[in-house]
Structure formats: C-alpha cells, structure tokens
Design an enzyme around this catalytic site. Structure first.
Site, PDB file in Angstrom:
ATOM      1  N   CYS A 126       0.849  -1.182   0.000  1.00 51.12           N
ATOM      2  CA  CYS A 126       0.000   0.000   0.000  1.00 51.12           C
ATOM      3  C   CYS A 126       0.890   1.240   0.000  1.00 51.12           C
ATOM      4  O   CYS A 126       2.021   1.206   0.467  1.00 51.12           O
ATOM      5  CB  CYS A 126      -0.870   0.027   1.240  1.00 51.12           C
TER       6      CYS A 126
ATOM      7  N   LYS B   7       9.117 -13.160 -15.749  1.00 53.93           N
ATOM      8  CA  LYS B   7       8.791 -11.884 -16.422  1.00 53.93           C
ATOM      9  C   LYS B   7       7.566 -12.073 -17.294  1.00 53.93           C
ATOM     10  O   LYS B   7       6.654 -11.249 -17.299  1.00 53.93           O
ATOM     11  CB  LYS B   7       9.949 -11.389 -17.303  1.00 53.93           C
TER      12      LYS B   7
ATOM     13  N   GLU C  75       4.215 -12.724 -15.191  1.00 49.94           N
ATOM     14  CA  GLU C  75       3.677 -11.660 -14.331  1.00 49.94           C
ATOM     15  C   GLU C  75       3.094 -10.500 -15.128  1.00 49.94           C
ATOM     16  O   GLU C  75       2.183  -9.830 -14.659  1.00 49.94           O
ATOM     17  CB  GLU C  75       4.709 -11.167 -13.315  1.00 49.94           C
TER      18      GLU C  75
ATOM     19  N   HIS D 242      12.347 -35.721 -17.043  1.00 52.85           N
ATOM     20  CA  HIS D 242      11.796 -36.361 -15.831  1.00 52.85           C
ATOM     21  C   HIS D 242      10.366 -35.914 -15.564  1.00 52.85           C
ATOM     22  O   HIS D 242       9.888 -36.028 -14.444  1.00 52.85           O
ATOM     23  CB  HIS D 242      12.700 -36.048 -14.627  1.00 52.85           C
TER      24      HIS D 242
ATOM     25  N   TRP E 234      -3.402  -2.241  -1.589  1.00 52.41           N
ATOM     26  CA  TRP E 234      -3.209  -3.571  -2.157  1.00 52.41           C
ATOM     27  C   TRP E 234      -3.770  -4.512  -1.109  1.00 52.41           C
ATOM     28  O   TRP E 234      -3.215  -4.647  -0.022  1.00 52.41           O
ATOM     29  CB  TRP E 234      -1.721  -3.820  -2.380  1.00 52.41           C
TER      30      TRP E 234
ATOM     31  N   ARG F 285       2.614   0.420  -6.073  1.00 52.72           N
ATOM     32  CA  ARG F 285       2.684  -0.401  -4.857  1.00 52.72           C
ATOM     33  C   ARG F 285       1.405  -1.188  -4.598  1.00 52.72           C
ATOM     34  O   ARG F 285       1.416  -2.219  -3.948  1.00 52.72           O
ATOM     35  CB  ARG F 285       2.877   0.506  -3.644  1.00 52.72           C
TER      36      ARG F 285
END
Ligand code: F6R
Length: 609
Positions: free
Chosen positions: A2, A486, A489, A505, A74, A27
């Site tokens: 925030c 990158k 997101e 695997h 946020w 933010r």
C-alpha cells in the site's frame, strides 16, 4: 505494497496527496482514498479501482483543506471495496488512519473493541487502529497514537489525522517503511521517498518504533515512549524526473533501456581497470574475514531470488565457498544451520520486502554476518545489515523488476570476483578476463537494446501462445526461471522456468505445438547438452525459440527462431541474456494489451509476510 502520502502546508492537501500517490500507484492499486481535516471534522473520499477514479471523484466533489492523508491499497485483509479502502475512521468520524503493513493481533483487538461497543464496518485489520486511537484520544493525538501502538502487534506505517486538529498529522512506524518530507511552511508523510521527491529532496527516515508529529512549521521526532529523537535529514540523491516515464510508454520499458547507464554507475568507483582489484568499501569485511568464510547463504524473493541463484553459482565457481540460496519465505521454516563464519547475502531491490527482512533477522540472530545487495538507499534491509553494496540502479517503478535484476547480478559478480581475488581461489588471468567482461557489459547491454525490433518480431509470432517453457542449465537455469517469471507476471501467459536436464523427468509430457519453448543455448559448459534438449522438443513438434551467441551456426538449424546475444564469458551471460528476455516479455504483454506497469494482483514492494 500500500502507498501512503500525507500533507500539511499551504496547498490543497488532496492535490499533493494525489500527486504523491500517483508515484506510489505501483505499490498497490485496488482502491484509493483521502481524508482531510478542517472545521472540526474530517472529510473523506474513497473509490474502488485505480487512482484516476479518485481524481475524477475529487473533481466532482473537491475537498479544500490544507491538511490531509491519502492511500492506495493492495488488499491483504478483505476484498477491494469502498468500505475496505483507507482511510479508516473512528465511529464518530473524528480520527482517520492510513496504514501500510499488517496488524497480526487485529482479530483479538477487534473482539475487545466490539465488546466495548465499537461498531466495525470493514473486514480490514487497519480499522482497529482508528478505533484504538479514538479510544485513547483526549485531545493529544500524538499521545493517543503512541498508546494505541503499544496494543498493536505486526507491521505498520501510519498516517493519522483528527477532525478537530487541522494543524497537525501524526506518523508512526514499526517494520514498514516511512519517511517525513521536509519543506518550507509545509511538510509531508510518505511510505516511499519517490512519492514526495517532486516536492522536496530532504527527508527524515523514520526507524522502527518511532513516530513524528508533523506540523506546517516543524517536525518533532520521538520514540514510542515519547523520548525525543535527533535525526539528520537525508538528502535524496536522485532528481525528481527520475521517477517519470521520460517518453517511454511504460516504466518497465524505460527501465529496460536504462540498463547500460545503470551498469556504468554500478561499476563506477568499484571496477575501472581489469588488471586492478575491485574496490567494495561498503562491504565492511576485512581480508581475514573473507578468507575465513566457511559458507554463504543467499536469500531473497522473486526476481531477487533468481539473482541470488546466479550468485550462489558465481560464489562456488569463483570464490570456492560452499553456497546456498533460499527463498526468504521458506528460510525460517527449515531452521537453517548457521556455522561459524557464515555470511548471509540478502538481495532486495526495495530493501523492504517483509519475507526477506524476516530472513535477514533470523540469520543474524543465528550468528551470520549479514551483507545486503540493495537498491533503495537507507531501506530497512540496508540499515539492518553489517555491510551493504548498493546496486545503484536508480528508482525502479515498473512492478516487474528489470534493471534491478541485472544490476543485482552484476553487484554480486563484483563481490564474488573480489572474494576470489582475496582468497586466491581463481587464477589471475581468469579474473582479469572476468573483470574485462564486466567492464564491457554496458556496451553489450546497449547492443542488445539496439536489437529490440528483432525480439519484437519474435514476440509478434508467439504472443498468442497459451503456455511457455523456459529452459536453461548451469548458470543460466536462473535466467530461464527469471525469463518465465517476467512473461507470466506481465502477460498472464502460463510460463515455467525449468532445468533443461530435468525436462525428461516430467515436463516433457507438456510438449506439443501450442507450447513454445525458449531454450537458452549459448556456447559454454552446457551448450552441447542444450542442443540435445532442443532436439528432444523439436522431435515432439514443440516450437523453439533459441537464445544463441552471435555467429552460432547450429542453433538456427535446430530452433524455429533465434534471439541473438553478443558473445561474452558464460559467467556474465545471465546479465546479457536477461535483457532480450525482458524485451520479449514486454512486447508480448504489450501486444496482448496488458497493464504492464501495474499487473493484476501484484505490488512492487511486498511489505507483508
Ligand atoms: C518480479 C518482482 C518481484 C520482486 C520480489 C522481491 O518482477 O519484482 O518478484 O523481485 O517481490 O522484491 P525486492 O527485490 O524489492 O525484495
């Protein structure tokens, strides 16, 4: 996380708060609000969504006071909604609070306050603070905040105003960043210097369990017991324009392009001659301490963790010191063993990431010497470390970290080369070659930026792919992980960064025509093996973008497309290769119309655990 801004002076408080919050929008951005004090009452305006909505609402219903606080949120406790957004108010509307952090004992405090007759409107942890301050308020706002802080457990940076006190604001801090901006006839509160750099270059950086009474004509600092605190003002070293886009469409794009200059600044005064030793005074370690090191533990989150993984590799390869790299959020859970002469290297752009700070404290408590590789000067992580090497990247505002990543690796490479030199662990001619390579990085980075259109053409071909796999080995396994991070997101394409050797695997089952693979196959120790892995993917009809050094003739034959990178020693290639991968993710996200600087659900600085 925030963002908080407060203003008291001669200007309209909401104008200053909004201008400051604009700089902090990265933010957190699911809601925003302001509260101003005047005429014996508070006026409050809150909106759900981005700050522009608050600006529109203030255009419709202006608030005229010259004392007020603002917030971008946020969400941590409670979904984004008007009632959950800040500022939060006491029941009688006399006290307003903005908060960054998490109050861990809020549920108990809420129950106690409810039992005393307080009515709760939101689902947030913050609301308890407003009610607590009101409970203790008898005309002295500082005393009430001080008393309320004693009841709070967890992390907070607070801005508080009272409706009947239009001549002061109170700010307080425990674990969450907070600065007080110093003006003339006006003063500021902010959770980040970047928010108020446009108004002043002088701030007081507030420490844990300290508070400030902020008036138009003065600032009084004290600890939470009311004892006065003397502090020198800190002069913000970067210009106000550094926090603007400077003609770029997004901060991320600007910051990708700042890398050559930032690399030069990072090297400045530390390395200028390949034949001379590296100077890292702020490391604060003697030659004997470096020679005596038995173990290094890197710890960090997200992109910085990937830089730590490269760091682990470099330390073992160059300085021959056993090294580990831990996700900061996981470190405490495994109760790490700290041997004598263990060095913790903490990597963080913001210097405020809560998980990383907790890991730092854990390692310090167990006896490790702590140095940090940090961007934000005087941040909590920098201040709590025994030594700090700043990466000198300048403000990074795009949520997706770009220049900080390459500069973190460069800084760690400087430390590793320095350790190798002091310990005599790498032959001198190899160290000279490495120093030469580091000195050439700004130029190589510029060459890579000049090739942006080539990478953009690759992005145009693949931007509709639903899934992507990034493969690497050795020192570039972390590069693959960072490339995938990158992409996911900012473009929301599902992407995984994986060891090419681990492919067979399990993940190879995913390969099919709609899964694009980015294979880092530059010449070096793992080159032949990477070619084998590309062939395995091609044999299963998976499209491959190869990342190869200029002049390679094999990769163009194997891969569908090639991203070309100028040749450099393998150990510094994580720095160069990261740049086209940043550009690839950027253009894919831009072509998909994503909110690149403010991706959904993300916050630039995660100040909660
Ligand atoms: C991703 C990103 C995050 C941060 C992480 C740590 O692009 O930026 O993964 O790297 O939140 O942040 P700092 O470096 O500030 O500790």
């Amino acid at each position: 996380m925030c963002g908080i801004v407060g203003y008291i002076g001669q200007k309209k408080a909401t104008d200053v708060c909004v201008a400051g919050l604009k700089r902090l929008e990265y933010r957190g951005y699911d809601s925003a609000g302001v509260a101003v004090a005047g005429d014996g009452k508070l006026d409050v305006l809150k909106v759900v969504g981005k700050l522009d909505r608050l600006i529109d609402a203030l255009d419709e219903s202006p608030l005229d006071s010259t004392c007020g606080i603002g917030h971008t949120r946020w969400a941590t406790h409670g979904k984004p909604s008007k009632t959950n957004s800040h500022p939060h108010l006491s029941n009688d509307g006399l006290i307003a609070v903005v908060h960054n952090g998490i109050i861990e004992n809020y549920a108990r405090l809420r129950d106690e306050l409810k039992a005393e007759g307080v009515e709760f409107l939101s689902e947030t942890d913050t609301e308890v603070i407003a009610h607590l301050v009101r409970k203790y308020y008898e005309g002295d706002l500082a005393a009430a905040v001080q008393r309320a802080s004693q009841d709070l457990e967890g992390a907070f940076a607070l801005g508080v105003v009272a409706g009947d006190q239009p001549d002061l604001m109170v700010a307080a801090r425990r674990f969450s960043p907070l600065v007080i901006g110093i003006g003339e006839g006006e003063n500021f509160i902010a959770s980040d210097m970047g928010a108020i750099r446009q108004f002043t270059d002088k701030v007081y950086v507030i420490d844990d369990d300290e508070m400030a009474v902020v008036k138009r004509d003065g600032i009084t600092l004290s600890d939470m017991d009311g004892n006065p605190v003397e502090r020198e003002a800190y002069v913000i070293p970067w210009p106000a324009e550094a926090a603007q886009k400077g003609g770029h469409k997004h901060f991320m794009h600007k910051e990708i392009h700042e890398q050559p200059r930032a690399m030069r600044e990072c090297l400045l005064g530390r390395l200028s001659d390949p034949n001379a030793s590296i100077t890292l005074e702020s490391l604060n370690m003697t030659a004997d301490e470096i020679k005596g090191l038995r173990k290094i533990v890197f710890t960090a989150c997200g992109t910085a963790y990937h830089a730590g993984l490269v760091g682990r590799f470099l330390m073992e390869k160059l300085a021959r010191i056993p090294s580990e790299c831990d996700l900061a959020a996981e470190l405490r859970a495994r109760n790490p063993v700290v041997l004598d002469n263990t060095l913790a290297i903490i990597v963080s752009q913001s210097g405020e990431t809560a998980d990383t700070l907790v890991a730092l404290r854990e390692l310090k408590e167990k006896g490790a010497k702590v140095i940090s590789v940090v961007n934000v000067v005087d941040s909590s992580i920098a201040r709590e470390s025994d030594g700090v090497v700043y990466i000198q990247a300048g403000p990074e505002i795009g949520v997706a970290s770009t220049k900080a990543y390459t500069l973190q690796i460069l800084t760690i490479a400087l430390i590793a080369a320095h350790f190798a030199d002091v310990r005599g662990a790498t032959p001198e001619e190899d160290l000279v070659a490495l120093r030469e390579a580091m000195l050439s990085l700004p130029e190589l980075a510029q060459t890579l930026l000049d090739r942006e259109d080539d990478v953009k053409a690759v992005a145009a071909k693949y931007f509709e792919s639903p899934n992507a796999l990034y493969l690497g080995r050795g020192v570039n396994l972390a590069t693959a992980m960072e490339g995938a991070l990158k992409l996911k997101e900012i473009s929301y394409i599902h992407a995984e960064g994986y060891s090419a050797g681990e492919m067979k695997h399990g993940p190879i089952a995913l390969v099919e025509p709609s899964l694009v693979t980015v294979a880092i196959a530059v010449k070096g120790d793992v080159y032949e093996k990477m070619i084998g892995n590309i062939q395995e993917i091609k044999a299963r009809s998976g499209p491959v973008i190869g990342v190869a050094f200029d002049g390679d003739t094999e990769i163009p034959r194997q891969a569908d497309d090639v991203i070309w990178v100028p040749e450099c020693p393998e150990l510094v290639s994580p720095i160069t290769i990261a740049i086209p991968l940043q550009i690839l993710a950027y253009h894919i996200a831009d072509m998909k119309g994503c909110h690149i600087d403010q991706p959904r659900n993300l916050a630039k600085t995660v100040t909660v655990e």
